[in-house]
Design an enzyme around this catalytic site. Structure first.
Site, mmCIF file in Angstrom:
data_model
loop_
_atom_site.group_PDB
_atom_site.id
_atom_site.type_symbol
_atom_site.label_atom_id
_atom_site.label_comp_id
_atom_site.label_asym_id
_atom_site.label_seq_id
_atom_site.Cartn_x
_atom_site.Cartn_y
_atom_site.Cartn_z
ATOM 1 N N ASN A 88 79.022 11.166 50.373
ATOM 2 C CA ASN A 88 80.386 10.718 50.662
ATOM 3 C C ASN A 88 81.434 11.794 50.370
ATOM 4 O OD1 ASN A 88 79.504 10.102 47.901
ATOM 5 N ND2 ASN A 88 81.580 9.333 47.600
ATOM 6 N N HIS A 89 81.161 12.694 49.437
ATOM 7 C CA HIS A 89 82.156 13.720 49.097
ATOM 8 C C HIS A 89 82.283 14.782 50.181
ATOM 9 C CE1 HIS A 89 83.564 13.298 44.805
ATOM 10 N NE2 HIS A 89 82.706 12.291 44.914
ATOM 11 N N HIS A 158 71.968 8.192 49.960
ATOM 12 C CA HIS A 158 73.083 8.493 49.046
ATOM 13 C C HIS A 158 73.924 7.222 48.943
ATOM 14 C CE1 HIS A 158 75.846 11.216 46.920
ATOM 15 N NE2 HIS A 158 76.808 10.451 47.427
ATOM 16 N N HIS A 191 75.168 9.290 38.935
ATOM 17 C CA HIS A 191 74.979 10.546 38.207
ATOM 18 C C HIS A 191 74.081 10.417 36.979
ATOM 19 C CE1 HIS A 191 78.806 12.620 39.978
ATOM 20 N NE2 HIS A 191 78.005 12.117 40.914
#
Length: 614
Positions: A88-89, A158, A191
């Site tokens: 997404n980043h 993801h 994370h």
């Protein structure tokens, strides 16, 4: 299965992230990624799988791209494929950075078409926005033309999936909708390292965690996974990565005295750990003392800290409960209220509507605004006052209109009274308040006695008639028995028509030396006056020279019968016509026009013309 397959699983490298605005921290993220790739080369793994967010931004710098390509080239040199999906980043609308690396032979983008590593097939699903998850199309996943014996299937995603915290996609739902059975799901976006079994088939789902700390809350060691596939099954092992130390120090202030000494004492207990560390200092305890965070941070930096952050927990502790509560108003209501308070006219409302409309793209705002405003202008009759927005003026005071003042001690401002001499002071422009009371506005004047002309007792005064933009001085004859105000009122209420003067052509008066020409003869109501076209340049008492000049002028004009205007040819009158100039007095004080009425055109309520804004 012919041989054992080992795949390195990593994710969330966030390359290019300048954490805490530190260039050193940006390099730390690249060093962590470089460590992972070097371990893959040293272990001679069969493939490296990246589960999204390779970059921290969808627009990495050129320097970030070059460093990434240099690191990936190490894998290419030893024929280790690098597979990845889009997080997404880093997600872009069309071509992704992985597509660029694929064109260069440095990476391969995973999708519904499988990538084969030995007897293992790998599929990928790019990051899907939460709003589009229910609409995701599971069709299109392909199987190899010839499946190897005991073929294993891996899916890379993801996404945060259930049953992990903050999940937005059910992992069991994904497994049920796929056209084949999956042996493991390699995940990114979370994370923290995790490994569980999900679904009826008890399929492995694992997060490798990020390779560097993206926040202070990520206090666990960073890591990546090694997925081992063999005839005996599937095994997931974790490898940690050495990263920069994050040091947390707590300082509690007891009492009001010497708070800095207590804080520095707590810091000094960690002097060996501070160098090259990212240090976080939490302050608690007594809140009476005021501290300088910058001074404390400088002290930490002086002890070798790479980054220093100070958090004062005392502020939160001392806030009352009612103060800590936050209330949010309806944004649409707040915007509507602000628009109402601004009192926009029709043009302003049109512009506001266009700017805030989601249906008008930015590139068309100017064009749409121009078209709408032109259509509005075409519908407006600018000669019709109805389209104006009227704001009533303040009520007029009686003292503003009838109180005579002295030309010396009380100078008359052009903004204080009505110009009865100007054509603008017709009945069409009289204040509504005066019309309602059936009274005509009486101008304020400044007057001084000149001389007695005849035994009948008529006295001549010089009357200063103050208008909107100019000041006139005019001789007016009245009887001794009448006050100046009564005479002016009688003159103003008389018929508007001016009686013609007899055919007498008086000789023009001699020019006066210190006088200034400011106007032409005008009429004051029906009172036929001779408006002197010359006034002294300075106010104050009349000099002997001025008295002699006025006396001589009156003797010349006294030949006229009754009240008459100064006779002359039309050409001479036209030559004398010029715009009067206001002669300000030193003692004159500015008065806001909006505070008074009965001043020619200004007697009409203040108006805002839409044309002024367009």
């Amino acid at each position: 299965m012919d041989r054992e397959i080992r795949i390195l699983h990593t994710a969330d490298t966030h390359l290019g992230y300048r954490q805490y605005h530190s260039e050193v921290r940006r390099q730390d993220f690249f060093k962590a990624f470089e460590t992972v790739i070097q371990d893959a080369v040293d272990m001679q793994v069969d493939a490296v799988v990246h589960a999204g967010d390779l970059f921290d931004s969808r627009n990495p710098t050129l320097e970030d791209l070059l460093e990434t390509m240099n690191i990936l080239s190490r894998l290419k040199a030893v024929d280790i494929p690098f597979f990845g999906i889009v997080g997404n980043h880093e997600s872009k609308q069309n071509t992704q950075w992985l597509d660029l690396f694929e064109e260069m032979g440095l990476a391969e983008r995973l999708g519904k078409t499988p990538k084969l590593v030995g007897n293992t097939t790998i599929y990928g699903i790019d990051s899907v926005p939460k709003s589009k998850i229910p609409l995701y199309d599971y069709s299109g996943f392909e199987l190899p033309d010839s499946l190897p014996e005991n073929c294993k299937k891996l899916l890379v995603m993801h996404q945060i999936v259930q049953p992990f915290p903050y999940a937005d996609w059910d992992c069991a739902e994904v497994l049920e909708n796929l056209p084949f059975k999956v042996d493991a799901i390699l995940l990114g976006d979370y994370h923290k390292y995790e490994k569980i079994k999900v679904g009826e088939e008890e399929t492995w789902a694992t997060y490798s965690g990020s390779t560097e700390r993206n926040s202070a809350s990520e206090n666990e060691p960073r890591s990546y996974n090694i997925i081992t596939l063999s005839g005996e099954g599937l095994e997931i092992s974790r490898r940690t990565i050495p990263t920069r130390n994050f040091l947390f120090i707590t300082a509690k202030i007891d009492g009001e005295e010497k708070p800095y000494e207590q804080i520095f004492s707590a810091i000094n207990e960690h002097l060996e750990e501070i160098p090259e560390s990212v240090v976080f200092l939490d302050i608690s305890g007594n809140s009476d003392s005021v501290l300088s965070f910058s001074e404390i941070e400088e002290y930490l930096l002086s002890k070798g800290a790479l980054v220093s952050k100070v958090k004062d927990a005392r502020i939160k502790e001392t806030l009352p409960e009612e103060v800590a509560k936050v209330a949010f108003s309806d944004p649409d209501h707040a915007v509507a209220e602000e628009i109402r308070r601004m009192s926009l006219n029709d043009g302003g409302l049109i512009v506001d509507e266009i700017i805030r409309s989601p249906d008008v793209v930015r590139s068309r705002v100017d064009e749409e605004t121009e078209n709408r405003l032109l259509r509005l202008i075409e519908t407006i009759d600018f000669e019709d006052p109805d389209f104006r927005i009227e704001i009533p003026a303040s009520p007029i005071s009686s003292t503003d209109s009838i109180d005579p003042v002295s030309p010396i001690n009380h100078p008359v401002s052009s903004a204080d009274s009505v110009s009865a001499v100007s054509p603008e002071s017709s009945a069409d422009h009289v204040s509504p308040d005066i019309i309602e009371n059936n009274e005509k506005p009486i101008p304020a004047v400044e007057a001084e006695k000149i001389e007695t002309l005849d035994p009948a007792g008529e006295t001549e005064f010089v009357a200063g008639i103050a208008g909107k933009t100019e000041t006139f001085r005019a001789p007016v004859r009245i009887k001794n028995s009448e006050s100046l105000n009564e005479a002016l009122k009688k003159s103003y209420e008389a018929p508007d028509k001016v009686r013609e003067a007899p055919d007498v052509n008086p000789e023009p008066p001699e020019p006066l030396p210190a006088f200034k020409n400011i106007g032409s003869p005008e009429t004051f109501g029906s009172c036929e006056t001779t408006v002197s076209s010359e006034v002294p340049e300075k106010g104050g008492e009349r000099t002997e020279l001025e008295d002699d000049a006025v006396n001589k002028t009156e003797k010349e004009t006294g030949k006229l019968s009754g009240f008459g205007v100064e006779a002359g040819s039309e050409k001479e009158d036209a030559d004398r016509i010029e715009k009067p100039a206001h002669v300000p007095d030193k003692a004159e004080k500015p008065v806001k026009q909006s505070q008074r009425k009965g001043k020619g055109k200004s007697a009409v309520p203040r108006q805002y013309n839409l044309g002024d804004y367009l």
